[in-house]
Design a protein around this motif. Structure first.
Motif, PDB file in Angstrom:
ATOM      1  N   MET A  10     -28.439   6.216  19.716  1.00 33.76           N
ATOM      2  CA  MET A  10     -28.768   5.685  21.035  1.00 33.76           C
ATOM      3  C   MET A  10     -29.607   6.678  21.833  1.00 33.76           C
ATOM      4  N   CYS A  12     -28.757   9.555  22.897  1.00 33.83           N
ATOM      5  CA  CYS A  12     -27.965  10.093  24.003  1.00 33.83           C
ATOM      6  C   CYS A  12     -28.300  11.565  24.261  1.00 33.83           C
ATOM      7  N   PHE A  27     -21.937  11.799  19.123  1.00 32.00           N
ATOM      8  CA  PHE A  27     -21.358  10.558  19.642  1.00 32.00           C
ATOM      9  C   PHE A  27     -20.075  10.256  18.871  1.00 32.00           C
TER      10      PHE A  27
END
Length: 172
Positions: A10, A12, A27
């Motif tokens: 994602m 992140c 994650f």
């Protein structure tokens, strides 16, 4: 992998935080312990059926999570926790001279640069179902698939055995 609850990268950026950068995805989900185990592994075997000429979406999501932490945005190098022998396996309906497989695509470039050049094992003309009479699959001949398997099964098994043996020899 289908039974695990996880998603692809994602972006992140948790793996790229200054002073805490990591080459393992940070994650937390069901994939986390697997990625941590791979970071300590001595070899890696990945396998996917080929759908529409490519690895499955689930495999793509897994590879994103595996490889994104290896990418440095400082110098665009790819650095895995360590080098290791890799085998990439594909199963597909196509034949050696008639298929549209792009296999692991650009992810193979990442794997090769970060871990080492992978070995390939392809299994062609594979069965999709146990009983072709139950499904709308007139484009496939169960008899032809059986004949192909009977003619190639021992060779396919030998390729897999040889790849495993070579991997073990590289790890020794």
């Amino acid at each position: 992998m289908y039974e695990l609850g996880y998603r692809g990268c994602m972006s992140c950026m948790a793996c790229k935080i200054k002073g805490k950068a990591s080459n393992v995805c940070k994650f937390k989900d069901a994939l986390t312990p697997i990625l941590e185990e791979i970071a300590q592994a001595d070899g890696l075997v990945l396998g996917s059926p080929i759908y529409f000429g490519q690895i499955t979406g689930q495999m793509q999501a897994f590879l994103e999570r595996l490889a994104f932490p290896w990418l440095s945005y400082n110098d665009y190098s790819l650095t895995a926790p360590k080098k290791m022998p890799v085998v990439l396996m594909e199963t597909m309906n196509g034949l050696p001279d008639k298929n549209n497989s792009q296999g692991y695509g650009s992810m193979e470039y990442c794997i090769a640069n970060a871990l080492g050049e992978p070995e390939h094992i392809n299994a062609y003309n594979t069965y999709q179902v146990k009983n072709y009479d139950r499904f709308e699959l007139a484009g496939f001949s169960e008899e032809a698939k059986r004949q192909y398997r009977d003619e190639h099964w021992e060779q396919d098994l030998q390729k897999a055995y040889d790849a495993g043996k070579q991997m073990a020899e590289k790890m020794a």
